[in-house]
Design a protein around this motif. Structure first.
Motif, PDB file in Angstrom:
ATOM      1  N   THR A 273     -27.501  60.726  36.248  1.00 59.27           N
ATOM      2  CA  THR A 273     -26.832  60.432  34.975  1.00 59.27           C
ATOM      3  C   THR A 273     -27.747  59.644  34.051  1.00 59.27           C
ATOM      4  OG1 THR A 273     -24.694  60.402  36.122  1.00 59.27           O
ATOM      5  CG2 THR A 273     -24.777  59.431  33.924  1.00 59.27           C
ATOM      6  N   ARG A 274     -28.404  58.637  34.602  1.00 57.25           N
ATOM      7  CA  ARG A 274     -29.308  57.813  33.791  1.00 57.25           C
ATOM      8  C   ARG A 274     -30.468  58.656  33.248  1.00 57.25           C
ATOM      9  NH1 ARG A 274     -30.383  54.541  37.458  1.00 57.25           N
ATOM     10  NH2 ARG A 274     -32.394  55.366  38.139  1.00 57.25           N
ATOM     11  N   GLU A 275     -31.075  59.458  34.096  1.00 53.61           N
ATOM     12  CA  GLU A 275     -32.241  60.231  33.678  1.00 53.61           C
ATOM     13  C   GLU A 275     -31.885  61.345  32.701  1.00 53.61           C
ATOM     14  OE1 GLU A 275     -34.476  61.635  37.005  1.00 53.61           O
ATOM     15  OE2 GLU A 275     -34.956  59.610  37.749  1.00 53.61           O
ATOM     16  N   VAL A 276     -30.730  61.997  32.924  1.00 50.58           N
ATOM     17  CA  VAL A 276     -30.381  63.123  32.051  1.00 50.58           C
ATOM     18  C   VAL A 276     -30.005  62.621  30.653  1.00 50.58           C
ATOM     19  CG1 VAL A 276     -27.875  63.334  32.524  1.00 50.58           C
ATOM     20  CG2 VAL A 276     -29.240  65.377  32.057  1.00 50.58           C
ATOM     21  N   VAL A 277     -29.413  61.437  30.556  1.00 47.09           N
ATOM     22  CA  VAL A 277     -29.124  60.855  29.240  1.00 47.09           C
ATOM     23  C   VAL A 277     -30.429  60.626  28.479  1.00 47.09           C
ATOM     24  CG1 VAL A 277     -28.310  58.757  28.072  1.00 47.09           C
ATOM     25  CG2 VAL A 277     -26.904  59.831  29.834  1.00 47.09           C
ATOM     26  N   THR A 278     -31.418  60.048  29.143  1.00 45.70           N
ATOM     27  CA  THR A 278     -32.718  59.819  28.512  1.00 45.70           C
ATOM     28  C   THR A 278     -33.359  61.123  28.081  1.00 45.70           C
ATOM     29  OG1 THR A 278     -33.067  57.822  29.838  1.00 45.70           O
ATOM     30  CG2 THR A 278     -35.015  58.822  28.833  1.00 45.70           C
ATOM     31  N   GLN A 279     -33.325  62.134  28.953  1.00 45.58           N
ATOM     32  CA  GLN A 279     -33.967  63.409  28.650  1.00 45.58           C
ATOM     33  C   GLN A 279     -33.321  64.097  27.454  1.00 45.58           C
ATOM     34  OE1 GLN A 279     -34.478  65.919  32.094  1.00 45.58           O
ATOM     35  NE2 GLN A 279     -35.142  67.691  30.888  1.00 45.58           N
ATOM     36  N   ILE A 280     -32.012  64.032  27.377  1.00 51.19           N
ATOM     37  CA  ILE A 280     -31.305  64.680  26.259  1.00 51.19           C
ATOM     38  C   ILE A 280     -31.657  64.003  24.935  1.00 51.19           C
ATOM     39  CG2 ILE A 280     -28.995  64.811  25.226  1.00 51.19           C
ATOM     40  CD1 ILE A 280     -28.049  65.818  27.983  1.00 51.19           C
ATOM     41  N   ILE A 281     -31.711  62.686  24.921  1.00 46.57           N
ATOM     42  CA  ILE A 281     -32.089  61.976  23.693  1.00 46.57           C
ATOM     43  C   ILE A 281     -33.500  62.364  23.271  1.00 46.57           C
ATOM     44  CG2 ILE A 281     -32.516  59.695  22.683  1.00 46.57           C
ATOM     45  CD1 ILE A 281     -30.353  58.625  24.637  1.00 46.57           C
ATOM     46  N   ASN A 282     -34.401  62.453  24.234  1.00 43.56           N
ATOM     47  CA  ASN A 282     -35.793  62.774  23.923  1.00 43.56           C
ATOM     48  C   ASN A 282     -35.971  64.218  23.470  1.00 43.56           C
ATOM     49  OD1 ASN A 282     -36.528  60.167  24.590  1.00 43.56           O
ATOM     50  ND2 ASN A 282     -37.264  60.688  26.638  1.00 43.56           N
ATOM     51  N   GLU A 283     -35.172  65.138  24.002  1.00 47.15           N
ATOM     52  CA  GLU A 283     -35.350  66.556  23.686  1.00 47.15           C
ATOM     53  C   GLU A 283     -34.591  66.991  22.434  1.00 47.15           C
ATOM     54  OE1 GLU A 283     -35.036  69.455  26.761  1.00 47.15           O
ATOM     55  OE2 GLU A 283     -36.122  68.238  28.237  1.00 47.15           O
ATOM     56  N   TYR A 284     -33.639  66.172  21.976  1.00 44.89           N
ATOM     57  CA  TYR A 284     -32.858  66.537  20.792  1.00 44.89           C
ATOM     58  C   TYR A 284     -32.966  65.423  19.749  1.00 44.89           C
ATOM     59  CZ  TYR A 284     -30.881  70.309  23.570  1.00 44.89           C
ATOM     60  OH  TYR A 284     -30.717  71.436  24.340  1.00 44.89           O
ATOM     61  N   PRO A 285     -34.011  65.476  18.933  1.00 47.48           N
ATOM     62  CA  PRO A 285     -34.253  64.372  17.980  1.00 47.48           C
ATOM     63  C   PRO A 285     -33.175  64.212  16.914  1.00 47.48           C
ATOM     64  CG  PRO A 285     -35.728  66.233  17.564  1.00 47.48           C
ATOM     65  CD  PRO A 285     -35.049  66.510  18.863  1.00 47.48           C
ATOM     66  N   ASP A 286     -32.341  65.248  16.677  1.00 55.15           N
ATOM     67  CA  ASP A 286     -31.294  65.138  15.659  1.00 55.15           C
ATOM     68  C   ASP A 286     -29.947  64.691  16.230  1.00 55.15           C
ATOM     69  OD1 ASP A 286     -32.979  65.871  13.573  1.00 55.15           O
ATOM     70  OD2 ASP A 286     -32.628  67.999  13.878  1.00 55.15           O
ATOM     71  N   LEU A 287     -29.875  64.484  17.545  1.00 52.73           N
ATOM     72  CA  LEU A 287     -28.645  63.963  18.146  1.00 52.73           C
ATOM     73  C   LEU A 287     -28.515  62.497  17.774  1.00 52.73           C
ATOM     74  CD1 LEU A 287     -26.214  64.379  20.089  1.00 52.73           C
ATOM     75  CD2 LEU A 287     -27.724  63.628  21.941  1.00 52.73           C
ATOM     76  N   ALA A 288     -27.386  62.132  17.161  1.00 52.37           N
ATOM     77  CA  ALA A 288     -27.235  60.773  16.627  1.00 52.37           C
ATOM     78  C   ALA A 288     -26.610  59.803  17.616  1.00 52.37           C
ATOM     79  CB  ALA A 288     -26.400  60.808  15.353  1.00 52.37           C
ATOM     80  N   GLY A 289     -25.761  60.302  18.515  1.00 51.26           N
ATOM     81  CA  GLY A 289     -25.066  59.368  19.380  1.00 51.26           C
ATOM     82  C   GLY A 289     -24.544  60.002  20.646  1.00 51.26           C
ATOM     83  N   ILE A 290     -24.245  59.152  21.627  1.00 46.63           N
ATOM     84  CA  ILE A 290     -23.663  59.580  22.899  1.00 46.63           C
ATOM     85  C   ILE A 290     -22.394  58.766  23.129  1.00 46.63           C
ATOM     86  CG2 ILE A 290     -23.944  59.554  25.408  1.00 46.63           C
ATOM     87  CD1 ILE A 290     -26.805  60.360  25.044  1.00 46.63           C
ATOM     88  N   GLY A 291     -21.317  59.473  23.450  1.00 44.47           N
ATOM     89  CA  GLY A 291     -20.046  58.817  23.714  1.00 44.47           C
ATOM     90  C   GLY A 291     -19.700  58.882  25.179  1.00 44.47           C
ATOM     91  N   ILE A 292     -19.035  57.851  25.651  1.00 44.61           N
ATOM     92  CA  ILE A 292     -18.643  57.805  27.058  1.00 44.61           C
ATOM     93  C   ILE A 292     -17.177  57.407  27.138  1.00 44.61           C
ATOM     94  CG2 ILE A 292     -19.218  55.377  27.490  1.00 44.61           C
ATOM     95  CD1 ILE A 292     -20.083  58.325  29.781  1.00 44.61           C
ATOM     96  N   THR A 293     -16.461  58.061  28.020  1.00 43.19           N
ATOM     97  CA  THR A 293     -15.054  57.713  28.227  1.00 43.19           C
ATOM     98  C   THR A 293     -14.844  57.339  29.679  1.00 43.19           C
ATOM     99  OG1 THR A 293     -12.780  58.478  28.027  1.00 43.19           O
ATOM    100  CG2 THR A 293     -14.402  60.130  28.593  1.00 43.19           C
ATOM    101  N   LEU A 294     -14.168  56.245  29.903  1.00 41.26           N
ATOM    102  CA  LEU A 294     -13.868  55.822  31.269  1.00 41.26           C
ATOM    103  C   LEU A 294     -12.664  56.627  31.739  1.00 41.26           C
ATOM    104  CD1 LEU A 294     -15.328  53.405  29.774  1.00 41.26           C
ATOM    105  CD2 LEU A 294     -14.415  51.972  31.567  1.00 41.26           C
ATOM    106  N   ALA A 295     -12.933  57.804  32.265  1.00 39.80           N
ATOM    107  CA  ALA A 295     -11.884  58.806  32.409  1.00 39.80           C
ATOM    108  C   ALA A 295     -10.952  58.551  33.577  1.00 39.80           C
ATOM    109  CB  ALA A 295     -12.518  60.188  32.549  1.00 39.80           C
TER     110      ALA A 295
END
Length: 727
Positions: A273-295
């Motif tokens: 989870t930690r690594e994939v969040v970092t990778q997604i931010i790095n690979e998608y420069p136009d992504l502005a934010g990440i949301g998390i829900t305590l489901a």
């Protein structure tokens, strides 16, 4: 005196310039050309100017677009992005319209504000005004966050045909372009995309390649899709967010690495989870934010599934801190964080994590306003962050310094009939604006505004997508969140322009009256999560714990209406009202009685039917479709009104044994049957049966009649109310 000699080549230049102007004049139909000077490299401003050009061309005005420069002079429209002027303070996304040296100036401090200013001018020209005589003004956004919530049909939180039907449309960038266009026009600036686990559809994780089974070419297609979607959003001044439910991995990941899909807190899932969040931010420069829900599956809060480990609020927030927050901080650029407030949250623990994160941007904390039924009362009666559902002000008291609250206005109440009530939205904003609030989210969980699967095939169906049919809903929410002072004339002009009407006022009046029905029902019939109320269908498939639940049907029976408590604290329930009348007690000042509510519903219905009659003779087929929706709401209002009166009479009979009250209840319920038949007749002319809870609810707890919806399906339940009153 010497004779000046003109070079022969100059004659050719003059000739070709004259010819060029003649060709240009012919191409524009001989129209005089208006110069629009702007930063032609700015995508948001380009978008605004494209809409302005359409409006000008429609008014027979030719347009010449030129790059802006420091020495731009002359008569025309000048779009300028510059630091705020001291005499008129313009904030981010705000704009100023003024005149100088016979030119119209649109001034802003950023590209988004300039775009909104240009769109404002375009709108005024569409309303018949001249660019030369607009009223100077300065406008700033009321809220900095104006977000749409759109669920994705893959890895979806809700399951079944109501989600699956959208898969092809939601992979089509043409759909997203239209969606983003209307968002920009309506001043929305955040697109939040929700599903259980988006990451496996976005990247092939470096250290966990088996997290998805996509071959390279299919993964490339997904990468192209997300890249283009995020870029299109940015080009329209819109920030894209992805939001997921925790703790979740893909089925492929669970199989490959020997873990559970849900609620697996093992080291391998945490690292992934930690690594994939970092990778997604790095690979998608136009992504502005990440949301998390305590489901839901982060804790066995309901006590119904012993297989779920019990996680304390600290455990949940520690997980967020060690995975999502850590992944964000390890990325090569900053993004914004959206931390949802739900049942398993705790304001103190959430503050600790946000404080420790030291993120450069203000964190968003979204709170469901009146749980899943924000289209109810503008009074904050309950939230979704405690077991009881009552208000918890720990999220904003004391005042936070590094995050702000956004109210989530969920719509689980009308998916088919068109809706639009501007005064409700204005009142909502007025009552719920506070220093700790910086915006709103608007959207649904059980409905995706993509494929319009409810409307029958017909020639008058001029819209391609469901959100386009509900255009007024999005226009009202977006424009009023940006500027609550936006006058009704703007929305009336939209009707006039869309349908060629002399005035759009009767249509907006009709919608304002018609759209009260679901608001009044959701305020009166207290509900909580999604399927505890579906206002346009008069359904309650699940109990909200606010009264006895019918065991026969998801349709709200006369007995359920009598027994149920209200959501709005100013409303009196049937039982409360009848108890006070029988005891001959005075009704407290400021309370809404069921009888008074019925009178309001009747007045709404009368207004709607009068306006529909006024407009029907000259209606185009598409306008007639909107009028049919209004009629359906009018008869639903009458149905609700007479059912309230019947419930009061029946409860009075049960307490007093006055037979005349029982007969009065039966008379009202027979009128209800007439109203319901009318609703069924009107809606059957435009709509067919659609999936509602189908595919989501288990066999043990589902009413079968809630799985697929059409108004005519419930006539037998309307008739059953008469039997209940007689018995």
């Amino acid at each position: 005196m010497k004779r000046r000699y003109i070079p022969y080549w100059l004659g050719f230049v003059v000739f070709f310039l004259t010819l060029s102007r003649a060709v240009q004049a012919q191409a524009t139909g001989g129209k005089s050309q208006l110069t629009i000077a702007f930063d032609t490299t700015s995508k948001p401003i380009q978008f605004g100017v494209s809409q302005l050009e359409k409006a000008l061309n429609k008014s027979s005005q030719g347009v010449r677009k030129v790059p802006i420069s420091l020495d731009s002079k002359g008569r025309g429209i000048l779009v300028s992005v510059q630091p705020a002027q001291s005499e008129v303070f313009i904030r981010e996304e705000g704009y100023r319209i003024s005149y100088q040296n016979n030119s119209l100036l649109i001034t802003a401090v950023d590209a988004a504000g300039a775009m909104y200013g240009v769109l404002d001018v375009a709108e005024q020209i569409q309303m018949g005004k001249s660019w030369k005589t607009l009223t100077p003004k300065a406008v700033n956004p009321h809220f900095t966050v104006r977000a749409l919530k759109v669920n994705l049909p893959w890895s979806s939180y809700r399951l079944g045909p109501a989600m699956d039907v959208h898969k092809d449309v939601c992979r089509d960038l043409a759909y997203w372009q239209r969606m983003l266009d209307q968002m920009a026009e309506n001043r929305f600036n955040v697109l939040s995309l929700w599903n259980v686990h988006p990451f496996a559809y976005m990247v092939k994780p470096t250290n966990f390649p088996e997290a998805n089974a996509f071959p390279p070419n299919e993964m490339a297609d997904w990468k192209q899709f997300w890249t283009a979607l995020f870029r299109m959003a940015k080009e329209r001044g819109i920030e894209p967010y992805i939001v997921n439910w925790n703790i979740a991995v893909s089925p492929e990941f669970a199989k490959a690495y020997g873990v559970k899909e849900r609620n697996d807190t093992s080291a391998v899932v945490k690292r992934y989870t930690r690594e994939v969040v970092t990778q997604i931010i790095n690979e998608y420069p136009d992504l502005a934010g990440i949301g998390i829900t305590l489901a839901d599956w982060m804790s066995n809060f309901s006590g119904t599934n012993a297989s779920l480990p019990e996680m304390t609020p600290k455990d949940r927030e520690d997980w967020i801190e060690e995975t999502v927050v850590a992944g964000i901080k390890a990325a090569n650029r900053p993004v914004k964080l959206l931390h949802r407030s739900v049942l398993s949250a705790d304001p103190g623990e959430m503050r600790r994590v946000i404080n420790n994160a030291h993120l450069p941007d203000t964190t968003l904390v979204e709170i469901k306003f009146n749980w899943s039924h924000g289209h109810s009362t503008p009074v904050l009666a309950l939230t979704h962050d405690s077991h009881s559902g009552k208000r918890d002000d720990g999220y904003w008291n004391p005042m936070p310094s590094n995050y702000r609250i956004q109210w989530m206005i969920r719509n689980e109440d009308f998916f088919i009939l068109r809706w639009g009530q501007p005064d409700f939205i204005r009142k909502h904003i007025a009552q719920n604006t506070a220093p700790y609030v910086n915006g709103y989210f608007v959207g649904s969980e059980g409905y995706i505004p993509a494929k319009d699967y409810s409307h029958v095939t017909s020639a008058h169906r001029t819209w391609a997508y469901a959100f386009e049919k509900q255009w007024l809903f999005y226009q009202l929410w977006g424009r009023l969140l940006y500027d609550p002072a936006t006058p009704d004339a703007v929305f009336e002009a939209s009707f006039a322009s869309r349908y060629g009407l002399k005035s759009g006022k009767p249509m907006l009046e009709a919608f304002s009256a018609a759209s009260q029905m679901p608001l009044r029902l959701a305020s009166f019939y207290g509900s909580t999560w999604d399927y505890t109320l579906y206002s346009e269908g008069f359904l309650s498939p699940f109990s909200a714990g606010k009264g006895a639940q019918d065991t026969v049907s998801s349709f709200i029976s006369i007995n359920e209406l009598i027994d149920h408590s209200t959501l709005d604290p100013t409303y009196l329930s049937i039982k409360e009202y009848v108890d006070q009348i029988v005891a001959k007690k005075k009704i407290p000042t400021g309370k809404m009685t069921p009888v008074a509510l019925a009178d309001l519903l009747d007045a709404d219905s009368k207004t709607v039917l009068q306006r529909v009659q006024q407009l029907r003779s000259s209606a185009s087929p598409t306008l007639a479709c909107e009028l049919a929706d209004l009629e359906a709401w009018a008869y639903l209002s009458r149905y609700f009104a007479d059912k309230l009166r019947a419930a009061v009479a029946l409860q009075t009979y049960r307490l007093s044994q006055d037979k005349s009250q029982q007969q009065k209840a039966i008379t009202y319920l027979n009128q209800c049957l007439d109203h319901w038949r009318k609703v069924s007749e009107i809606t059957a002319s435009h709509y067919h049966e659609v999936p509602y809870t189908e595919g989501y609810l288990s066999k043990e707890n589902a009413f079968k009649d809630s799985q697929r919806f059409l108004w005519s399906n419930y006539q037998s339940q309307v008739e059953r109310d008469i039997v209940l009153a007689r018995e």
